[in-house]
Motif scaffolding. Structure first.
Motif: not given
Length: 240
Positions: A169-170, A195-202, A209-212, A226-229
């Motif tokens: 759990r992040c 939890g479905g929180n947003s995820i950002s990358t640098d 769910g997929t980074w390229t 609040s919440g988690n992934r």
């Protein structure tokens, strides 16, 4: 439906019988190959009476040992050397059947790299396979040469593994990094009740769910207040 017989219309519909779909799958043993001449294999697994065909959009460079057949078969793809130092060469194959199967067509892509280019590799970092204890704080997981490191970031809660959801759990504000090679793709498998929180990358492109992209160090940050992934595993494609 859910244990209740249904029918309707004029005249009404009645269940008479059904039949199972026949077996039919097609896979390619390599997604990419070096610039040298060589072979790859299209593996077709099918019931003995299933007839199939293969189309090939680059017959000049990539040739097939068979373009049609019946039942299971290993089809050899033969390709010439690529002498370019800049350009890859690509073949798209479509393996299909008109028989009664669950999936009637498979699109397969083979990339031959330019001279000197390295073939990407793929590994899976599976947190469910580590036998962590419940509520255990997780700092890192290494599957050589890839290292995933977790940090609590802006949240007072550190990332933890829970058997409920069988995932790490992040929490919002936590982040994790992926390092160890030139990373080209990261696919995240999320645990149950995510939890479905947003995820950002640098860097690069992240979508659902997929980074390229191309990075030697990659950071994923969990958004929200609040919440988690719930991160269950990472499938990482990289070049050493």
């Amino acid at each position: 439906y859910k244990g209740t017989a249904q029918g309707g219309g004029t005249p009404p519909a009645y269940y008479v019988s059904h039949k199972s779909a026949k077996a039919f799958t097609a896979t390619l043993d390599k997604a990419s190959v070096t610039s040298d001449a060589g072979t790859a294999t299209i593996k077709i697994t099918a019931d003995a009476d299933v007839k199939w065909t293969i189309t090939n959009d680059n017959e000049t460079i990539f040739s097939l040992s068979e373009t049609s057949g019946t039942g299971s078969k290993d089809v050899t793809v033969t390709y010439t050397a690529n002498e370019s130092t800049t350009d890859s060469r690509i073949a798209n194959f479509v393996v299909s059947t008109s028989d009664f199967v669950a999936t009637s067509s498979y699109s397969l892509k083979l990339t031959q790299l330019a001279v000197g280019a390295k073939v990407p590799k793929t590994i899976v970092l599976d947190f469910t396979a580590q036998k962590y204890s419940n509520a255990m704080a997780i700092t890192s997981l290494v599957v050589s040469p890839i290292t995933v490191t977790f940090n609590k970031g802006e949240n007072s809660n550190s990332p933890k593994y829970y058997s409920s959801g069988t995932a790490v759990r992040c929490y919002s504000g936590n982040y994790f990094t992926v390092t160890g090679a030139t990373i080209q793709k990261v696919e995240i498998t999320f645990g149950s009740s995510d939890g479905g929180n947003s995820i950002s990358t640098d860097t690069g492109n992240y979508d659902n769910g997929t980074w390229t992209g191309t990075a030697t160090s990659l950071k994923f940050t969990i958004g929200g207040t609040s919440g988690n992934r719930r991160v269950q595993k990472l499938t990482v494609t990289y070049v050493e």
